[in-house]
Design an enzyme around this catalytic site. Structure first.
Site, PDB file in Angstrom:
ATOM      1  N   HIS A 173       0.864  -1.179   0.000  1.00 13.65           N
ATOM      2  CA  HIS A 173       0.000   0.000   0.000  1.00 13.65           C
ATOM      3  C   HIS A 173       0.909   1.240   0.000  1.00 13.65           C
ATOM      4  CE1 HIS A 173      -2.634   3.099   1.757  1.00 13.65           C
ATOM      5  NE2 HIS A 173      -3.601   2.431   1.155  1.00 13.65           N
ATOM      6  N   ARG A 175       1.121   3.715   1.719  1.00 11.33           N
ATOM      7  CA  ARG A 175       1.531   4.149   3.057  1.00 11.33           C
ATOM      8  C   ARG A 175       2.762   3.374   3.542  1.00 11.33           C
ATOM      9  NH1 ARG A 175       3.240   5.595   6.906  1.00 11.33           N
ATOM     10  NH2 ARG A 175       2.420   6.102   8.952  1.00 11.33           N
ATOM     11  N   LYS A 176       3.148   2.324   2.806  1.00 15.41           N
ATOM     12  CA  LYS A 176       4.188   1.420   3.329  1.00 15.41           C
ATOM     13  C   LYS A 176       5.502   1.414   2.522  1.00 15.41           C
ATOM     14  CE  LYS A 176       0.708   0.136   5.910  1.00 15.41           C
ATOM     15  NZ  LYS A 176       0.088  -1.143   6.016  1.00 15.41           N
ATOM     16  N   ILE A 177       6.012   2.527   2.122  1.00 17.20           N
ATOM     17  CA  ILE A 177       7.339   2.646   1.474  1.00 17.20           C
ATOM     18  C   ILE A 177       7.367   2.107   0.050  1.00 17.20           C
ATOM     19  CG2 ILE A 177       9.789   2.025   1.551  1.00 17.20           C
ATOM     20  CD1 ILE A 177       9.855   2.318   4.403  1.00 17.20           C
ATOM     21  N   LEU A 178       7.383   0.777  -0.116  1.00 16.63           N
ATOM     22  CA  LEU A 178       7.457   0.176  -1.459  1.00 16.63           C
ATOM     23  C   LEU A 178       6.033  -0.094  -1.914  1.00 16.63           C
ATOM     24  CD1 LEU A 178       9.744  -2.855  -2.419  1.00 16.63           C
ATOM     25  CD2 LEU A 178       7.470  -2.539  -3.337  1.00 16.63           C
TER      26      LEU A 178
END
Ligand SMILES: *Cc1c(COP(=O)(O)O)cnc(C)c1O
Length: 384
Positions: A173, A175-178
């Protein structure tokens, strides 16, 4: 948070579209291999989300009705929801204040005769102290699942997080860096679990769509059990492959910015989250705890930042306080303290020196409102 996307991702997507194969296919298989290799695990099974990967992880681990699964309440709600998808019960363990993660002690305190599995989270990218949990699970015969939704690029004792669990779930997602837009992955060293997860994500078909399209006369498929549509698309996987190549730079940039925050805020009555002794964080979430002697509380600081045009976020939620999982009798003192006193500072690759200066100035202004008063030295043990 802002995803780090560039023309390379656009070109990769254009190539997939030009190929005519946009659903789960060769790019997804390539992404699975590349991701598993990067994480130091044998098998990767791409999914539509981390939530889907958690569901599959519990299914392949054989968790079902009547079982208890220990989870932190201090996590995004998907962690607590997952056990309920297989008819199991989430049992909430408290966390340690330093990392916001469960420990062997907090998990051991809530084990029941029905406990079958533990879901340990690398909260906000902070690596969970896995070795003591591994020993506890081995001794008690429990499956250890790692929710590394936020953990890509974090390390545990020199290796990527997730390698020490029986099965690990990842999120892509934004929101999660990758990111792949939406998306997730299940990784494991167990070939049998990976095979079953691969089938379950595709309606439990014993012949994948990719295999069926390889020949003119498609083999007859069989549906071996009740499955799901948890597939990733090749459009997403193409983005993921480019993002994987950016991962080191993404983590390095975040850690650089965290050092700037640390140097500029270290003297204020705030606790800034830091790497634990056993690993390094990707700082997917850089959270600070507003200590009791800070001039304003967490809500006050959020308001001060908003007034300065800066959007920060409340810290990690506590699932046991939500109507979906409410348990009024349950007391989790550290979880409750952290969820009430922490906030997550803006952090993404695009924050330039001016933006950092503006954020830091606003926090310093709120923190030095009572200038002249002595600020007690910080001691983690003294925080109540
Ligand atoms: C975001 C998150 C999830 C859910 O990830 P999705 O890919 O959005 O399903 C699960 N667990 C944790 C700890 C998370 O932060």
């Amino acid at each position: 948070m802002k995803p780090w996307l560039g023309p390379e991702e656009s070109a990769a997507v254009a190539e997939v579209i030009a190929s005519g194969w946009v659903a789960q296919g060769p790019k997804t298989a390539e992404f699975e291999r590349a991701f598993a290799a990067r994480q130091g695990v044998e098998h990767g099974v791409a999914t539509s989300s981390c939530t889907a990967a958690l569901h599959l992880a519990l299914l392949v681990a054989g968790v079902g009705p009547g079982d208890d699964v220990v989870v932190p309440s201090f996590s995004f709600i998907a962690t607590a929801n997952a056990p309920t998808y297989v008819g199991a019960r989430p049992v909430f363990a408290d966390v340690e204040p330093e990392t916001g993660n469960v420990t062997a002690e907090t998990v051991a305190a809530v084990l029941t005769p029905a406990t079958r599995a533990v879901i340990a989270v690398d909260q906000g990218g902070m690596p969970v102290d896995l070795d003591p949990l591994r020993r506890l699970c081995d001794e008690a015969g429990l499956v250890l699942i790692e929710d590394a939704a936020c953990g890509v690029g974090s390390t545990h004792r020199g290796s990527p997080v997730g390698t020490g669990a029986d099965v690990t779930a990842w999120s892509f997602h934004p929101r999660k860096i990758l990111t792949t837009g939406e998306g997730g992955m299940l990784t494991t060293n167990r070939a049998d679990w990976a095979d079953r997860a691969r089938r379950l994500r595709e309606h439990a078909m014993d012949v994948s769509a990719a295999e069926r399209h390889r020949t003119l006369l498609a083999p007859q498929e069989t549906y071996t059990e009740i499955g799901f549509n948890y597939r990733m698309t090749d459009v997403q996987a193409a983005i993921g492959l480019v993002q994987l190549g950016r991962l080191d730079a993404m983590v390095a940039r975040r850690r650089e910015l965290v050092d700037v925050y640390r140097a500029a805020l270290g003297d204020l009555p705030l606790r800034l989250i830091d790497d634990p002794a056993w690993g390094t964080s990707n700082f997917q979430s850089f959270w600070i705890e507003v200590l009791p002697h800070f001039p304003v509380d967490r809500e006050g600081l959020l308001e001060r930042l908003a007034a300065a045009g800066i959007s920060a976020r409340r810290g990690i939620m506590a699932a046991h306080r939500q109507p979906a999982h409410a348990d009024p009798a349950l007391s989790l003192p550290v979880t409750e303290r952290l969820t009430d006193t922490t906030l997550i500072l803006p952090l993404h690759h695009g924050l330039d020196a001016d933006s950092m200066e503006r954020i830091i100035s606003a926090i310093r202004a709120a923190g030095t409102d009572t200038l002249g008063q002595s600020t007690p030295a910080y001691s983690a043990g003294a925080v109540s």
